[in-house]
Motif scaffolding. Structure first.
Motif, short mmCIF file in Angstrom:
data_model
loop_
_atom_site.label_atom_id
_atom_site.label_comp_id
_atom_site.label_asym_id
_atom_site.label_seq_id
_atom_site.Cartn_x
_atom_site.Cartn_y
_atom_site.Cartn_z
N MET A 180 -46.03 80.24 65.68
CA MET A 180 -46.07 79.28 66.78
C MET A 180 -46.09 79.99 68.13
N VAL A 223 -49.22 79.53 70.72
CA VAL A 223 -49.02 78.86 72.01
C VAL A 223 -49.19 79.83 73.16
N ASN A 280 -52.79 81.02 73.45
CA ASN A 280 -53.66 79.98 73.99
C ASN A 280 -53.51 79.86 75.49
N VAL A 281 -52.27 79.97 75.99
CA VAL A 281 -52.05 79.90 77.44
C VAL A 281 -52.73 81.06 78.15
N ARG A 328 -56.47 80.59 78.19
CA ARG A 328 -56.89 79.52 79.09
C ARG A 328 -56.99 80.02 80.53
N SER A 368 -54.85 75.78 67.97
CA SER A 368 -53.50 76.10 68.43
C SER A 368 -52.60 74.88 68.48
N GLU A 369 -53.02 73.82 69.15
CA GLU A 369 -52.16 72.66 69.35
C GLU A 369 -51.83 71.98 68.02
N GLU A 370 -52.87 71.76 67.21
CA GLU A 370 -52.67 71.06 65.94
C GLU A 370 -51.80 71.86 64.98
N SER A 394 -49.74 74.34 65.68
CA SER A 394 -48.39 74.52 66.21
C SER A 394 -47.54 73.28 65.97
N ARG A 395 -48.15 72.11 66.13
CA ARG A 395 -47.42 70.86 65.90
C ARG A 395 -47.00 70.74 64.44
#
Length: 204
Positions: free
Chosen positions: A24, A28, A31-32, A35, A45-47, A49-50
């Protein structure tokens, strides 16, 4: 034998939790950085990590069950005799086994219903998301059964008969209060003084 099995069982869960948390963090944080630095990102990443967060929470609940770290109160049980504590512990574990079964049944039905549904980004069956509840129920149920066997066979100490354990903050507060009480007992009560800072005495 049972104690060793439970210890290894929880050790494996701790390792899985650590691995999920590490993935995670990488997803995260990476990804930051991507970006802001390269104007791109990790699509999953978002999916992912969730989903990992949900799995981490359920595995952490199993580890907390082993350590007695869930919220609770021992106001009544702590005042009972060893036999009373044992009876309450057995009743509590049987009730938790029943609730775990209900949770397993609901999670299993949700997992079956979502076998054909795919996540929008990864394409993974949504059933994997609900499988976290199934895994939690199986592991928690197994742990409760092992603990129940320990109780019924007398392989548990009296201090373990209370399922709830106090938090670290509460333990530190009680230790501080005990230390202050010892200091007060060592120094003795303060002597009253008259106005002006001098003790009063009898005049001849």
């Amino acid at each position: 034998m049972i104690d060793t099995t439970i210890a290894r069982f929880c050790r494996a869960i701790d390792l899985l939790i650590a691995a999920a948390l590490a993935v995670m963090v990488v997803l995260v944080f990476g990804n930051v950085v991507l970006r802001y630095a390269l104007n791109s990102g990790i699509a999953v990443s978002e999916e992912l990590s969730r989903w990992l967060f949900v799995w981490l929470c359920f595995l952490g609940a199993v580890a907390a069950l082993r350590d007695g770290a869930h919220l609770g109160t021992d106001m009544l049980v702590s005042r009972l005799s060893a036999t009373g504590k044992k009876v309450c512990l057995v009743i509590g574990q049987l009730l938790m086994l029943y609730l775990t079964w209900l949770f397993l049944d609901g999670s299993w039905q949700q997992m079956r219903l979502n076998l054909d549904m795919e996540a929008p980004v990864t394409g993974t069956p949504v059933a994997v998301f609900y499988a976290s509840g199934v895994v939690f129920s199986v592991l928690a149920g197994l742990l409760l059964v092992l603990q129940l066997v320990r109780v019924l066979t007398g392989r548990i100490s009296e201090s373990e008969l209370v399922m709830v354990r106090e938090s670290e903050e509460q333990a530190e507060l009680e230790a501080l209060q005990a230390e202050l009480a010892r200091d007060d007992a060592a120094t003795g009560p303060a002597q009253p003084h008259a106005a002006g800072g001098k003790p009063q005495g009898k005049h001849p």
